[in-house]
Design an enzyme around this catalytic site. Structure first.
Site, PDB file in Angstrom:
ATOM      1  N   LYS A   1       0.859  -1.180   0.000  1.00  0.00           N
ATOM      2  CA  LYS A   1       0.000   0.000   0.000  1.00  0.00           C
ATOM      3  C   LYS A   1       0.898   1.235   0.000  1.00  0.00           C
ATOM      4  O   LYS A   1       1.451   1.626   1.028  1.00  0.00           O
ATOM      5  CB  LYS A   1      -0.908   0.070   1.237  1.00  0.00           C
ATOM      6  CG  LYS A   1      -1.921   1.247   1.120  1.00  0.00           C
ATOM      7  CD  LYS A   1      -2.468   1.703   2.460  1.00  0.00           C
ATOM      8  CE  LYS A   1      -1.670   2.807   3.069  1.00  0.00           C
ATOM      9  NZ  LYS A   1      -1.704   4.098   2.305  1.00  0.00           N
TER      10      LYS A   1
ATOM     11  N   GLU B   1       8.766  16.552  15.613  1.00  0.00           N
ATOM     12  CA  GLU B   1       9.217  16.393  14.235  1.00  0.00           C
ATOM     13  C   GLU B   1       8.413  17.339  13.350  1.00  0.00           C
ATOM     14  O   GLU B   1       7.193  17.209  13.231  1.00  0.00           O
ATOM     15  CB  GLU B   1       9.037  14.944  13.775  1.00  0.00           C
ATOM     16  CG  GLU B   1       9.613  14.695  12.398  1.00  0.00           C
ATOM     17  CD  GLU B   1       9.526  13.240  11.981  1.00  0.00           C
ATOM     18  OE1 GLU B   1      10.493  12.751  11.365  1.00  0.00           O
ATOM     19  OE2 GLU B   1       8.500  12.607  12.260  1.00  0.00           O
TER      20      GLU B   1
ATOM     21  N   GLU C   1       9.966   1.968  10.558  1.00  0.00           N
ATOM     22  CA  GLU C   1      10.880   3.111  10.448  1.00  0.00           C
ATOM     23  C   GLU C   1      10.023   4.343  10.654  1.00  0.00           C
ATOM     24  O   GLU C   1       9.194   4.682   9.812  1.00  0.00           O
ATOM     25  CB  GLU C   1      11.583   3.108   9.083  1.00  0.00           C
ATOM     26  CG  GLU C   1      12.801   3.998   9.037  1.00  0.00           C
ATOM     27  CD  GLU C   1      12.473   5.384   8.517  1.00  0.00           C
ATOM     28  OE1 GLU C   1      12.358   6.312   9.357  1.00  0.00           O
ATOM     29  OE2 GLU C   1      12.310   5.534   7.310  1.00  0.00           O
TER      30      GLU C   1
ATOM     31  N   CYS D   1      12.966  12.012   7.330  1.00  0.00           N
ATOM     32  CA  CYS D   1      12.892  11.547   8.718  1.00  0.00           C
ATOM     33  C   CYS D   1      14.209  11.661   9.463  1.00  0.00           C
ATOM     34  O   CYS D   1      14.214  11.816  10.684  1.00  0.00           O
ATOM     35  CB  CYS D   1      12.375  10.110   8.760  1.00  0.00           C
ATOM     36  SG  CYS D   1      13.292   8.989   7.690  1.00  0.00           S
TER      37      CYS D   1
END
Length: 472
Positions: A170, A379, A245, A279
């Site tokens: 996906k 973040e 992750e 990231c």
């Protein structure tokens, strides 16, 4: 208008179980340029059953057969690389030069790396009185993000196929078109029906159906920490392997013996990689407090060299953020930095003055940031850098590790041994010394809430293998 309304299941492009469409937007123009279908639990089940049937025979294919498939995929990828790069520019705004040189090329590297590891990997070896045998784990559900649309697809699909697993993918519904082109490449490579399957959809529907499906043996997820927690909880009921992750808030420690100007300029550009939608970006720059003014001046110089604009222009170095939701989130965090008293060194809220459409953000640097400010803890996923001062190296290491994340770290020093000693103290899955380049053969993954498991190279390869001991 690009129409990609079918899913790839059991070796063919098929209609969804129920019609439901979604427009895919170009974030530089705010215009819809493609349409996809959104899948359902029924579509996931159909794909999983195809993958389960295919696994019965694909798991027994020889190394030579799987290498042959990988080589055909690599050739197809190379032939369509310009098309793949342009598609990513349209769907998520990566500048065309960056999309070609990094986004598409790094994705290709993962198939090449999987082939390299496969060619020399020992699936059986003696140990003590027995034999250790490594076997493919089974049907793998792969859920990938929008920020590196093909890099993350390839980093999962390539080792899964190389080890003898079958796949249900996906991709992100925000940037799905490039992944559908990869499905065409895999089809043209002659993979047996059912080995690779693709179902588009959103996380709460298709993503959760994959995570919870009892016939999926492993789920590999890249995305936010919050979504990763949800995937892990859904996967727990069937005790499937989960590889994640997740988020990051990486620190870049510039030691007193570093070339400050060079290190700051490089650090700003590293933070802004992929528009800051990365990231492992070094979003917290730690500098000796006594070098504050020189660091601010170097940061401004770096920001002045950034060229925002049409991502299809080869001269553009930074494109837009991917969506209005991402734009609003980043604007809110920039405003929080101002409200909490950080010094605005460059940038700020709002669009750049010469861009009146597209989700463009002004490249921003904050100074005098304290470790408890939101911009130092959350973040951001945009081009926003926080500069934090320190007095001692112990304080710098403490600040670097004072985060729930642990994806990457960065250290700058003229003395390599000095940099290495600091790197050993950083609680993160990967540490870059003195601007070391990305490497596809070394493991990538996080400590703490940045995830579990590893991708890339032999470590990523072994994520898709079970270990069997044979005695007697």
């Amino acid at each position: 208008m690009i129409e990609k309304l079918k899913f790839y299941i059991d070796g063919a492009w098929v209609d969804p179980a129920a019609p439901s469409t979604l427009g895919v937007m170009n974030p530089a123009t705010e215009e819809t340029f493609a349409r996809i279908s959104l899948g359902s639990k029924q579509d996931v089940d159909r794909a999983v059953q195809a993958a389960r049937r295919a696994f019965a025979t694909y798991c027994d294919t020889s190394v030579e057969e799987r290498l042959s498939y990988l080589q055909k995929i690599i050739a197809g990828f190379k032939a369509r690389l310009p098309e793949l790069a342009r598609t990513m520019t349209l769907e998520m705004g990566a500048p065309i030069t960056f999309a070609t040189e990094r986004q598409a090329t790094v994705a290709l590297f993962h198939f090449e790396e999987a082939a390299r590891v496969l060619a020399q990997y020992r699936f059986e070896e003696p140990m003590g009185p027995g034999i250790i045998r490594r076997e493919p784990i089974g049907v793998c559900g792969l859920i990938t993000p929008w920020n590196w649309p093909l890099n993350q697809v390839a980093s999962k699909v390539a080792p899964a196929l190389a080890t003898g697993c079958t796949v249900v993918l996906k991709p992100s519904e925000i940037a799905p078109i490039s992944a559908m082109l990869v499905a065409e490449i895999l089809h043209d490579a002659g993979l047996p029906a059912g080995v690779f399957n693709l179902v588009n959809g959103d996380g709460p529907t298709v993503g959760e159906a994959i995570a919870a499906h009892p016939e999926i043996d492993m789920v590999s997820f890249t995305g936010s920490t919050a979504a990763g927690i949800r995937v892990a909880k859904l996967a727990a009921d069937t005790v499937k392997r989960v590889a994640q992750e997740l988020g990051g808030k990486s620190a870049n420690i510039i030691l007193p013996d570093a070339d400050l100007k060079t290190a700051v300029i490089a650090g700003v550009h590293a933070c802004y990689t992929n528009g800051g939608q990365n990231c492992q970006s070094p979003t917290r720059m730690l500098i000796p407090r006594a070098q504050r003014d020189a660091a601010f001046a170097a940061a401004r110089q770096a920001v002045d060299s950034v060229r925002l604009g049409d991502p299809l222009d080869p001269a553009t170095t930074m494109g837009p953020l991917v969506s209005p939701a991402q734009f609003d989130k980043v604007q809110d965090l920039i405003q929080s930095g101002i409200d909490e008293g950080a010094t605005l060194v460059a940038g700020g809220t709002g669009r750049p003055a010469d861009l009146n459409r597209g989700y463009f953000v002004r490249p921003t640097v904050f100074g005098d940031v304290t470790p408890q400010m939101r911009i130092a803890r959350e973040e951001i996923f945009g081009p926003v850098l926080s500069i934090i001062g320190y007095d001692t190296e112990d304080e710098a290491v403490g600040i670097a590790n004072d985060t729930p994340f642990g994806l990457a770290g960065f250290v700058q020093s003229r003395n390599r041994d000095h940099a290495r000693a600091i790197a050993n103290r950083i609680r993160a899955g990967r540490v870059y010394l003195n601007g070391a380049p990305f490497d596809r053969s070394l493991p990538f993954g996080g400590y703490k809430q940045s995830g579990n498991g590893r991708e890339f190279g032999v470590f990523g390869f072994e994520e898709y293998l079970e270990v069997k001991a044979i005695l007697g």
